[in-house]
Scaffold this motif. Structure first.
Motif, PDB file in Angstrom:
ATOM      1  N   GLU A 279     -56.920 -67.385  22.056  1.00  0.00           N
ATOM      2  CA  GLU A 279     -56.515 -67.416  23.226  1.00  0.00           C
ATOM      3  C   GLU A 279     -55.770 -66.874  23.627  1.00  0.00           C
ATOM      4  O   GLU A 279     -54.655 -65.826  24.203  1.00  0.00           O
ATOM      5  CB  GLU A 279     -56.945 -67.494  23.883  1.00  0.00           C
ATOM      6  N   LYS A 280     -53.976 -67.036  22.279  1.00  0.00           N
ATOM      7  CA  LYS A 280     -52.832 -67.423  23.202  1.00  0.00           C
ATOM      8  C   LYS A 280     -52.080 -65.360  22.853  1.00  0.00           C
ATOM      9  O   LYS A 280     -51.325 -64.821  23.702  1.00  0.00           O
ATOM     10  CB  LYS A 280     -51.474 -68.396  22.306  1.00  0.00           C
ATOM     11  N   LEU A 281     -52.890 -65.277  21.450  1.00  0.00           N
ATOM     12  CA  LEU A 281     -52.506 -64.092  20.928  1.00  0.00           C
ATOM     13  C   LEU A 281     -52.279 -62.905  21.870  1.00  0.00           C
ATOM     14  O   LEU A 281     -52.091 -61.891  22.605  1.00  0.00           O
ATOM     15  CB  LEU A 281     -52.875 -63.732  19.827  1.00  0.00           C
ATOM     16  N   LEU A 282     -54.492 -63.094  22.405  1.00  0.00           N
ATOM     17  CA  LEU A 282     -54.778 -62.330  23.154  1.00  0.00           C
ATOM     18  C   LEU A 282     -54.473 -61.804  24.392  1.00  0.00           C
ATOM     19  O   LEU A 282     -54.069 -60.710  24.782  1.00  0.00           O
ATOM     20  CB  LEU A 282     -55.829 -62.379  22.909  1.00  0.00           C
ATOM     21  N   HIS A 283     -53.255 -62.998  24.715  1.00  0.00           N
ATOM     22  CA  HIS A 283     -52.754 -63.282  26.174  1.00  0.00           C
ATOM     23  C   HIS A 283     -52.050 -62.335  26.601  1.00  0.00           C
ATOM     24  O   HIS A 283     -51.575 -60.962  27.389  1.00  0.00           O
ATOM     25  CB  HIS A 283     -52.959 -64.348  27.206  1.00  0.00           C
ATOM     26  N   GLY A 284     -51.304 -62.193  25.522  1.00  0.00           N
ATOM     27  CA  GLY A 284     -49.876 -61.522  24.808  1.00  0.00           C
ATOM     28  C   GLY A 284     -50.454 -59.709  24.745  1.00  0.00           C
ATOM     29  O   GLY A 284     -49.381 -59.133  25.772  1.00  0.00           O
ATOM     30  N   GLY A 290     -52.793 -53.548  28.241  1.00  0.00           N
ATOM     31  CA  GLY A 290     -54.031 -53.536  29.006  1.00  0.00           C
ATOM     32  C   GLY A 290     -53.550 -52.444  29.866  1.00  0.00           C
ATOM     33  O   GLY A 290     -54.563 -51.669  29.684  1.00  0.00           O
ATOM     34  N   LYS A 291     -52.039 -51.709  30.509  1.00  0.00           N
ATOM     35  CA  LYS A 291     -51.818 -51.442  31.186  1.00  0.00           C
ATOM     36  C   LYS A 291     -52.291 -49.614  30.940  1.00  0.00           C
ATOM     37  O   LYS A 291     -52.720 -48.913  31.443  1.00  0.00           O
ATOM     38  CB  LYS A 291     -51.045 -51.069  32.645  1.00  0.00           C
ATOM     39  N   SER A 292     -51.514 -49.281  29.881  1.00  0.00           N
ATOM     40  CA  SER A 292     -51.324 -48.025  29.113  1.00  0.00           C
ATOM     41  C   SER A 292     -52.920 -48.501  27.885  1.00  0.00           C
ATOM     42  O   SER A 292     -53.099 -45.915  27.979  1.00  0.00           O
ATOM     43  CB  SER A 292     -49.925 -48.209  27.806  1.00  0.00           C
ATOM     44  N   MET A 293     -53.002 -48.811  27.579  1.00  0.00           N
ATOM     45  CA  MET A 293     -54.167 -48.817  26.655  1.00  0.00           C
ATOM     46  C   MET A 293     -55.668 -49.263  27.532  1.00  0.00           C
ATOM     47  O   MET A 293     -56.469 -49.937  27.235  1.00  0.00           O
ATOM     48  CB  MET A 293     -54.552 -48.791  25.533  1.00  0.00           C
ATOM     49  N   PRO A 294     -56.445 -48.762  28.866  1.00  0.00           N
ATOM     50  CA  PRO A 294     -56.933 -49.339  29.371  1.00  0.00           C
ATOM     51  C   PRO A 294     -58.725 -49.250  29.078  1.00  0.00           C
ATOM     52  O   PRO A 294     -59.373 -50.303  29.616  1.00  0.00           O
ATOM     53  CB  PRO A 294     -57.025 -48.252  30.816  1.00  0.00           C
ATOM     54  N   ARG A 295     -58.856 -48.039  27.983  1.00  0.00           N
ATOM     55  CA  ARG A 295     -60.087 -48.771  27.603  1.00  0.00           C
ATOM     56  C   ARG A 295     -59.994 -48.897  25.822  1.00  0.00           C
ATOM     57  O   ARG A 295     -61.047 -49.219  25.479  1.00  0.00           O
ATOM     58  CB  ARG A 295     -60.190 -47.008  26.907  1.00  0.00           C
ATOM     59  N   MET A 296     -59.260 -49.944  25.870  1.00  0.00           N
ATOM     60  CA  MET A 296     -59.509 -50.973  24.686  1.00  0.00           C
ATOM     61  C   MET A 296     -59.858 -52.415  25.547  1.00  0.00           C
ATOM     62  O   MET A 296     -58.381 -52.700  26.682  1.00  0.00           O
ATOM     63  CB  MET A 296     -57.541 -51.147  24.244  1.00  0.00           C
ATOM     64  N   SER A 297     -59.581 -53.408  24.741  1.00  0.00           N
ATOM     65  CA  SER A 297     -60.483 -54.819  25.364  1.00  0.00           C
ATOM     66  C   SER A 297     -59.737 -55.468  24.705  1.00  0.00           C
ATOM     67  O   SER A 297     -59.916 -55.540  23.087  1.00  0.00           O
ATOM     68  CB  SER A 297     -61.207 -54.442  26.346  1.00  0.00           C
TER      69      SER A 297
END
Length: 402
Positions: A279-284, A290-297
């Motif tokens: 989760e540490k990695l994913l949060h970063g 997140g903002k520049s690639m909105p279709r990715m999660s």
């Protein structure tokens, strides 16, 4: 077995004393070590069926020790040997360990892992042998104790995984139990290892097992999906692209801090779910992209017990995740079965790996699930010289259509 280990350690100690002498780290020998590594143990040899499953992940020393040797070989190229300069400097001060000494420590780790592999193959890696080998690991850690910088950090991380794998194979504990057996001890399947590792790395640091989307490969021709005309591949992405559509729903199965997904997004494949255990990695990653690639999660999940619905994805891409956990057979079988479950009928699992078809397809994927068909594409990445070429595979397994 423990007497064999003690004899080896005694020889290493004698060599270490010679290595500590002035001018012991000659540039020529260090570069030769990084570019022309010692002969691999039988479990990692192409001729003996690379990737033989014997309880000790053969790739461990390849990815770890050789990766360190290659990266430090680059340091050698930019630092004159004998100049008194050292690797791994940081804002806290100068390192006491020279670049050549880092190379020597990595070679000790490589040799130790080869010996452990041989003992495991002969069913001789018992508790006493593991404890003796752990003494060597503790010795390496001692030299790195007060060192800063990415080289020392990565060597320490590698020591912790080698130690964890030793005890997992000699005492058969669960991945989480390995941590409590002896000091700094982890396996790659333990999320605490990855959280700890990513806590020590910056957001700009990348590590790509087997390359990224645009990594160059030796020009090769291959036949996607086993049908149609041959196509030419010059990059890793060229090998994967024929299986993808712009609107494909893609699961990046263990994304790590690779920039693979970012580059695929830029290439037009935007519907990507990045799954990882840290989760540490994913949060970063969410904060940064997140903002520049909105279709990715980005989602935190256990590879062996994903919470996605059945038939959620058109494509699952595995790049090193199954390799990282293959020392734990029940875990890798469960993870492989999960990739099959979350694929839609007719969808593809694309597995990028060192492991050839007899291990990855026949020994793992086909034992975990009923695939319609599987084909393999071999390739070699190329670096600055022909000596940097290594063999890899993309295995494409298709789920049965309805």
């Amino acid at each position: 077995a423990w007497r064999t280990v003690r004899t080896w350690r005694a020889a290493r100690l004698a060599m270490g004393k010679r290595a500590a002498a002035p001018n012991s780290g000659r540039k020529g020998s260090a570069v030769a070590s990084s570019e022309s590594p010692a002969v691999a143990p039988s479990s990692g040899s192409r001729k003996s069926g690379r990737g033989k499953q014997n309880g000790w992940p053969w790739w461990l020393w390849v990815v770890g020790a050789f990766g360190l040797l290659v990266s430090m070989g680059r340091l050698i190229a930019t630092e004159p040997t004998g100049s008194g300069k050292s690797a791994g400097r940081s804002a806290k001060g100068s390192s006491k360990v020279s670049t050549n000494r880092y190379l020597e420590l990595a070679l000790r780790l490589q040799e130790m892992t080869e010996l452990a592999t041989a003992l495991t193959s002969g069913n001789a890696l018992d508790k006493e042998a593991a404890r003796e080998l752990d003494k060597e690991l503790t010795s390496i850690e001692g030299e790195l104790k007060d060192e800063d910088g990415s080289t020392a950090r990565d060597l320490r991380s590698m020591v912790s995984v080698v130690r964890g794998t030793l005890y997992q194979n000699s005492e058969q504990p669960a991945d989480e139990q390995v941590e409590g057996l002896s000091g700094n001890s982890f396996t790659y399947a333990n999320p605490r290892y990855w959280d700890d590792y990513y806590n020590k790395t910056s957001s700009t640091e990348k590590y790509d097992w087997y390359g990224t989307w645009d990594s160059a490969v030796v020009a090769t021709e291959f036949t996607p999906k086993g049908a149609g005309g041959a196509q030419k591949a010059d990059t890793v992405g060229d090998l994967l692209r024929p299986y993808l559509e712009p609107e494909s729903k893609i699961l990046m199965f263990g994304c790590g801090n690779s920039d693979m997904s970012e580059k695929m997004y830029a290439a037009g494949f935007e519907s990507i779910v990045n799954m990882d255990i840290s989760e540490k990695l994913l949060h970063g990653l969410r904060e940064r992209l997140g903002k520049s690639m909105p279709r990715m999660s980005w989602v935190n999940m256990n590879a062996s017990a994903m919470t996605f619905s059945d038939a959620s994805f058109d494509i699952v891409i595995d790049k090193g995740t199954l390799d990282a956990i293959e020392g734990n057979k029940p875990l890798v079988q469960a993870a492989a079965a999960e990739t099959h479950r979350v694929l839609r009928p007719g969808g593809y699992l694309l597995s990028v790996t060192f492991n050839s078809a007899p291990l990855r397809i026949e020994g793992q994927l086909q034992k975990a699930a009923d695939w319609a068909n599987c084909i393999s594409h071999s390739f070699s990445r190329t670096g600055g010289s022909s000596s940097d070429e290594r063999g890899y595979f993309v295995h494409a397994c298709q789920k049965h259509s309805l």
